[in-house]
Motif scaffolding. Structure first.
Motif, short mmCIF file in Angstrom:
data_model
loop_
_atom_site.label_atom_id
_atom_site.label_comp_id
_atom_site.label_asym_id
_atom_site.label_seq_id
_atom_site.Cartn_x
_atom_site.Cartn_y
_atom_site.Cartn_z
N GLY A 108 0.83 -1.20 0.00
CA GLY A 108 0.00 0.00 0.00
C GLY A 108 0.86 1.24 0.00
O GLY A 108 2.05 1.20 0.32
N PHE A 109 0.28 2.35 -0.41
CA PHE A 109 0.93 3.66 -0.35
C PHE A 109 -0.04 4.65 0.28
O PHE A 109 -1.24 4.62 -0.01
CB PHE A 109 1.28 4.18 -1.75
N ARG A 110 0.51 5.52 1.12
CA ARG A 110 -0.26 6.66 1.62
C ARG A 110 0.45 7.92 1.20
O ARG A 110 1.68 7.99 1.23
CB ARG A 110 -0.30 6.66 3.15
N CYS A 111 -0.32 8.93 0.84
CA CYS A 111 0.25 10.20 0.39
C CYS A 111 -0.13 11.30 1.36
O CYS A 111 -1.26 11.35 1.85
CB CYS A 111 -0.28 10.56 -0.99
N ALA A 112 0.80 12.20 1.60
CA ALA A 112 0.52 13.33 2.49
C ALA A 112 -0.28 14.39 1.75
O ALA A 112 -1.14 15.05 2.32
CB ALA A 112 1.83 13.91 3.01
N ASP A 113 0.03 14.57 0.48
CA ASP A 113 -0.62 15.58 -0.36
C ASP A 113 -2.03 15.10 -0.73
O ASP A 113 -2.42 14.01 -0.37
CB ASP A 113 0.25 15.75 -1.62
N ARG A 114 -2.78 15.91 -1.45
CA ARG A 114 -4.14 15.50 -1.82
C ARG A 114 -4.26 15.03 -3.27
O ARG A 114 -5.33 14.60 -3.68
CB ARG A 114 -5.14 16.64 -1.56
N ARG A 115 -3.17 15.11 -4.04
CA ARG A 115 -3.24 14.55 -5.39
C ARG A 115 -3.29 13.03 -5.28
O ARG A 115 -2.60 12.44 -4.47
CB ARG A 115 -2.05 15.00 -6.23
#
Lengths: 131, 367
Positions: B289-296
């Motif tokens: 899995g990946f989590r992103c801090a940004d909203r893109r």
């Protein structure tokens, strides 16, 4: 902004064009029809102040849960202001995309593209055809 | 190509569902808002038309042996009333589909039921026909004469139970029973694709709208909503459930896809030798899995980088309504398949910071 006084691109952006300092400036945003079609907005990328826009070319992007879409510049010119607050209150676009929902102000450098924009009755006809 | 319509199509259309092509079917992607539909499922009840999934039946004395050969799970030892997740592989070990195999009925009326992804219906039916023995197995496709409705969420059982003569609370997860729902013959199974408790019900096509309406009438006072494929995707992605065509394809084997639990090596099946080789070798890549801090939001095919090295690729991505941030799944080099590893994901030519995250992103609170 009164929606009946706006011009619309076929790609669902609106423009309010006014005379300013001997030239024309367009305040631009995304139409209520497009906002409703997108729903669930999560991200808006604003253009940079000072950047050049070309009518019909992407100048930003808007992302919903489901997909990302380009935002196309309705006019050709230079971005002289952007609505810095808008990306932090995207939900306000659902209530009224025409008042606080402007994306950028563009100083028009080539007025020839304005003739391609639709008035409200013509735009609403297009939206009805798209369903 | 004309899109197929489920028995609930007229209901979706009348309810204002936004209809899209999914696996050759005209299906609602949402009725109102994906986020609202998602949250209704996490907190109350979500109802999904999943009639587009293919439903196959196998009767006959040879059905168990045949399915053992077809499936990575040993169908013939699935206890009566139980359901197992399995893969169908080709000779090279590539995944043709991921399926659920049910052992149903009793005594002389025992049969196997197989639920297959909508877009793979013709492919799997042809694969079955190609391998079917000349006698001993009767294979029938019940997709069009039935409807399947998923009722999911912490209040799903409360909504369905008053309409149904099967004691649902007695059904364990991944169990199913034949009974009556709203006066119609029904298969009730404690299964789903949302990460929530709930049931999937299979009913006669002609009764589908009436049953849908009755369940919805029971669900709405509990906070339930009809949900489209948009919410189904955000829910399954938070629960880290793979989706055929994204995480799974003919070019990947079940071991590499992280689905070893869906393979039993104690029987012969198509592709077994390749899967044994994959099991005994170092994996070429790992699903993470990946989590992103940004909203893109990273989407399918976005590439994953550390510095100037590409280390992986995204297979599915969305904005998680529960976590309020973008999440994704994809495959990476085993060396970086460590939770917390900082990576960058290329989204339409711009890189965003992300980190490798443990799966699933969401687990329902256990009661």
């Amino acid at each position: 902004m009164d929606p009946s006084q706006l011009l619309y691109a076929k790609t669902h952006e609106w423009a309010f064009v006014e005379d300013q300092d001997g030239g024309k400036v367009a305040t631009v945003g995304i139409s209520a029809f497009a906002i409703e079609a997108l729903t669930d907005l999560v991200y808006l990328e604003l253009p940079k102040v000072g950047s050049q826009t070309t009518a019909g070319q992407p100048f930003g992007e808007i992302e919903s849960v489901k997909a990302v879409s380009d935002v196309y510049a309705p006019v050709t010119g230079e971005v002289i202001a952007v609505n810095e607050e808008l990306p932090n209150k995207l939900e306000s676009l659902n209530d009224d995309p025409y008042a606080g929902g402007w994306i950028a102000k563009i100083k028009i450098t080539d007025e020839s593209g304005l003739a391609n924009l639709l008035d409200q009755p013509a735009y609403e006809k297009q939206c009805q055809e798209e369903g | 190509m004309t899109l197929a319509k489920t028995p609930l199509y007229d209901w979706h259309h009348a309810a204002g569902g936004r209809l899209v092509d999914f696996g050759g079917w005209s299906m609602p992607v949402q009725y109102t808002s994906i986020i609202d539909e998602h949250n209704a499922t996490r907190t109350a009840v979500g109802m999904f038309d999943v009639s587009h999934m293919a439903r196959f039946r196998f009767d006959g004395a040879g059905a168990g042996d045949f399915l053992d050969k077809l499936l990575t799970r040993k169908a013939s030892v699935v206890p009566m009333g139980k359901i197992r997740y399995s893969l169908v592989c080709n000779d090279e070990g590539g995944i043709l589909d991921d399926v659920l195999i049910y052992n149903l009925g009793e005594g002389d009326n025992q049969y196997f039921w197989l639920v297959v992804n909508a877009g793979n219906r013709q492919k799997i039916a042809a694969w079955i026909e190609q391998h079917l023995p000349s006698e001993g197995v009767v294979f029938t496709d019940h997709t069009l004469e039935t409807a399947m409705i998923a009722v999911q969420g912490p209040k799903a059982i409360a909504a369905v139970q008053p309409l149904c003569d099967v004691p649902i609370s007695d059904l364990k997860y991944y169990s199913g029973a034949l009974g009556t729902l709203c006066g119609e013959p029904a298969l009730i199974s404690r299964t789903g694709y949302t990460g929530e408790d709930g049931v999937e019900v299979t009913v006669p096509a002609a009764a589908a709208i009436a049953i849908w309406d009755q369940i919805l009438n029971a669900a709405q006072p509990l906070g339930g909503l009809p949900c489209g494929l948009g919410a189904r995707d955000t829910l399954r992605l938070e629960a880290a459930m793979p989706l055929y065509g994204h995480e799974l394809s003919e070019s990947i084997d079940p071991i590499t896809a992280g689905l070893t639990f869906g393979v039993s090596f104690d029987h012969d099946f198509i592709g077994k030798d390749r899967l044994e080789a994959a099991r005994d070798a170092a994996p070429p890549m790992v699903r993470v899995g990946f989590r992103c801090a940004d909203r893109r939001v990273p989407r399918e095919h976005c590439t994953v980088h550390i510095g100037d090295q590409q280390v992986g690729e995204v297979t599915s991505g969305t904005f998680s309504p529960t976590l309020n941030q973008p999440i994704a799944m994809g495959y990476v080099d085993p060396a970086i398949a460590v939770s917390g590893t900082a990576v960058e994901i290329d989204i339409r030519g711009k890189r965003v910071a992300a980190e490798v995250a443990p799966l699933p992103f969401y687990s329902r609170p256990r009661t």
